[in-house]
Design a protein around this motif. Structure first.
Motif, PDB file in Angstrom:
ATOM      1  N   PHE A 151       0.859  -1.185   0.000  1.00  0.00           N
ATOM      2  CA  PHE A 151       0.000   0.000   0.000  1.00  0.00           C
ATOM      3  C   PHE A 151       0.896   1.236   0.000  1.00  0.00           C
ATOM      4  CE2 PHE A 151      -2.545  -3.365   1.816  1.00  0.00           C
ATOM      5  CZ  PHE A 151      -3.779  -3.196   1.198  1.00  0.00           C
ATOM      6  N   GLN A 152       0.581   2.174  -0.890  1.00  0.00           N
ATOM      7  CA  GLN A 152       1.420   3.362  -1.006  1.00  0.00           C
ATOM      8  C   GLN A 152       0.569   4.632  -1.079  1.00  0.00           C
ATOM      9  OE1 GLN A 152       5.285   1.420  -3.237  1.00  0.00           O
ATOM     10  NE2 GLN A 152       4.753   3.569  -3.436  1.00  0.00           N
ATOM     11  N   LYS A 153       1.187   5.709  -0.609  1.00  0.00           N
ATOM     12  CA  LYS A 153       0.583   7.034  -0.711  1.00  0.00           C
ATOM     13  C   LYS A 153       1.481   7.873  -1.598  1.00  0.00           C
ATOM     14  CE  LYS A 153      -0.709  11.125   1.987  1.00  0.00           C
ATOM     15  NZ  LYS A 153      -0.641  11.789   3.309  1.00  0.00           N
ATOM     16  N   GLY A 154       0.907   8.427  -2.635  1.00  0.00           N
ATOM     17  CA  GLY A 154       1.713   9.189  -3.568  1.00  0.00           C
ATOM     18  C   GLY A 154       2.660   8.285  -4.334  1.00  0.00           C
ATOM     19  N   GLN A 155       3.760   8.835  -4.789  1.00  0.00           N
ATOM     20  CA  GLN A 155       4.687   8.076  -5.631  1.00  0.00           C
ATOM     21  C   GLN A 155       5.848   7.445  -4.868  1.00  0.00           C
ATOM     22  OE1 GLN A 155       4.171   7.365  -8.879  1.00  0.00           O
ATOM     23  NE2 GLN A 155       2.192   8.358  -8.513  1.00  0.00           N
ATOM     24  N   GLN A 174      -5.816  14.946   9.079  1.00  0.00           N
ATOM     25  CA  GLN A 174      -5.897  15.661   7.812  1.00  0.00           C
ATOM     26  C   GLN A 174      -4.660  15.448   6.944  1.00  0.00           C
ATOM     27  OE1 GLN A 174      -7.355  19.448   9.765  1.00  0.00           O
ATOM     28  NE2 GLN A 174      -8.593  19.539   7.900  1.00  0.00           N
ATOM     29  N   ASN A 175      -3.520  15.091   7.583  1.00  0.00           N
ATOM     30  CA  ASN A 175      -2.330  14.821   6.776  1.00  0.00           C
ATOM     31  C   ASN A 175      -2.387  13.439   6.111  1.00  0.00           C
ATOM     32  OD1 ASN A 175      -1.786  13.124   8.920  1.00  0.00           O
ATOM     33  ND2 ASN A 175       0.069  14.184   9.598  1.00  0.00           N
ATOM     34  N   HIS A 176      -3.455  12.677   6.384  1.00  0.00           N
ATOM     35  CA  HIS A 176      -3.680  11.427   5.657  1.00  0.00           C
ATOM     36  C   HIS A 176      -4.335  11.688   4.296  1.00  0.00           C
ATOM     37  CE1 HIS A 176      -3.420   9.265   9.704  1.00  0.00           C
ATOM     38  NE2 HIS A 176      -2.489   8.698   8.942  1.00  0.00           N
ATOM     39  N   THR A 177      -4.760  12.919   4.079  1.00  0.00           N
ATOM     40  CA  THR A 177      -5.326  13.274   2.769  1.00  0.00           C
ATOM     41  C   THR A 177      -4.265  13.066   1.687  1.00  0.00           C
ATOM     42  OG1 THR A 177      -6.905  14.884   3.651  1.00  0.00           O
ATOM     43  CG2 THR A 177      -6.205  15.190   1.370  1.00  0.00           C
ATOM     44  N   GLY A 178      -4.687  12.460   0.589  1.00  0.00           N
ATOM     45  CA  GLY A 178      -3.742  12.240  -0.503  1.00  0.00           C
ATOM     46  C   GLY A 178      -4.200  11.127  -1.429  1.00  0.00           C
ATOM     47  N   GLU A 197      -4.772   5.162  -8.880  1.00  0.00           N
ATOM     48  CA  GLU A 197      -4.746   5.930  -7.642  1.00  0.00           C
ATOM     49  C   GLU A 197      -6.160   6.350  -7.243  1.00  0.00           C
ATOM     50  OE1 GLU A 197      -2.018   9.162  -7.744  1.00  0.00           O
ATOM     51  OE2 GLU A 197      -0.315   7.917  -8.357  1.00  0.00           O
ATOM     52  N   VAL A 198      -6.377   6.401  -5.930  1.00  0.00           N
ATOM     53  CA  VAL A 198      -7.666   6.834  -5.377  1.00  0.00           C
ATOM     54  C   VAL A 198      -7.392   7.953  -4.380  1.00  0.00           C
ATOM     55  CG1 VAL A 198      -9.742   6.162  -4.100  1.00  0.00           C
ATOM     56  CG2 VAL A 198      -8.661   4.524  -5.661  1.00  0.00           C
ATOM     57  N   GLN A 199      -8.130   9.040  -4.488  1.00  0.00           N
ATOM     58  CA  GLN A 199      -7.925  10.200  -3.628  1.00  0.00           C
ATOM     59  C   GLN A 199      -8.742  10.058  -2.348  1.00  0.00           C
ATOM     60  OE1 GLN A 199      -5.873  12.801  -4.057  1.00  0.00           O
ATOM     61  NE2 GLN A 199      -6.541  13.918  -2.216  1.00  0.00           N
ATOM     62  N   LEU A 200      -8.070  10.179  -1.207  1.00  0.00           N
ATOM     63  CA  LEU A 200      -8.722  10.207   0.100  1.00  0.00           C
ATOM     64  C   LEU A 200      -8.671  11.631   0.638  1.00  0.00           C
ATOM     65  CD1 LEU A 200      -9.911   8.959   2.746  1.00  0.00           C
ATOM     66  CD2 LEU A 200      -7.534   8.541   3.442  1.00  0.00           C
TER      67      LEU A 200
END
Length: 205
Positions: A151-155, A174-178, A197-200
């Motif tokens: 599982f990854q956030k961003g690149q 809120q810093n989990h947004t991405g 990618e899916v935006q949260l």
């Protein structure tokens, strides 16, 4: 029967709820995702007009694909494990009344594509403090082959590498947004496949 007793009986009948004229229950199927794929979780609900006046004492029975009934809850969460059409019916009963069956409602479940699919549950928009589940749906994970999920956030930010197809974010901030995505690697093949990618979005309270 005396006139007074007769009038009393008629009045009691007039104010009694007519459960025998009740409408059939209704099945409602809801999913945050469309289309629904193997591995998705849907909610099935059996609604009945008596819920509005008396929610106690009712027992719920579920019929899947016309099979034998099983007792359950008014609302059930179901994780679908095979593609195709699934029909649901429900019935309700208490100590004095048994409803007719509801009409059939059909859920269509699609086979997973070769590319993994990332689900963000319960929604891609949540509140600060909520629990978020990232679920990676993969055709490879249904074959019994050893699979590793990343599982990854961003690149560049790897969150977790695990044999499980889920990762939970407890007490979202809120810093989990991405943008999030998952990658599936099959056993010895080292064959990697990446989801879109899916935006949260995590909203502040």
């Amino acid at each position: 029967m005396q006139t007074f007793e007769f009038c009393l009986l008629i009045c009691l009948i007039a104010v009694m709820p007519s459960v025998h004229n009740a409408e059939k229950p209704k099945v409602k199927i809801s999913s945050g995702e469309k289309p629904v794929y193997v591995g998705d979780t849907v909610t099935v609900e059996c609604s009945h007009e008596s819920d509005r006046s008396d929610s106690t004492g009712w027992r719920y029975w579920w019929y899947r694909n016309g099979g034998h009934p099983s007792q359950g809850q008014k609302t059930e969460k179901v994780t679908v494990d095979q593609p195709g059409s699934i029909t649901y019916q429900c019935g309700v009963k208490n100590d004095h009344y048994t409803s007719p069956y509801s009409d059939h409602v059909t859920l269509t479940v699609l086979e997973l594509p070769s590319q993994p699919i990332l689900r963000v549950l319960p929604s891609t928009s949540v509140w600060k403090g909520d629990t978020v589940t990232l679920r990676c749906l993969s055709k490879s994970g249904l074959t019994g082959t050893k699979v590793t999920y990343t599982f990854q956030k961003g690149q560049k930010s790897e969150i977790k590498k695990t044999p499980q197809n889920e990762h939970k974010i407890n007490l979202a901030k809120q810093n989990h947004t991405g943008s999030y995505w998952c990658e599936v690697e099959e056993g010895k093949k080292k064959d990697k496949k990446k989801s879109d990618e899916v935006q949260l979005t995590v909203k502040g309270k």
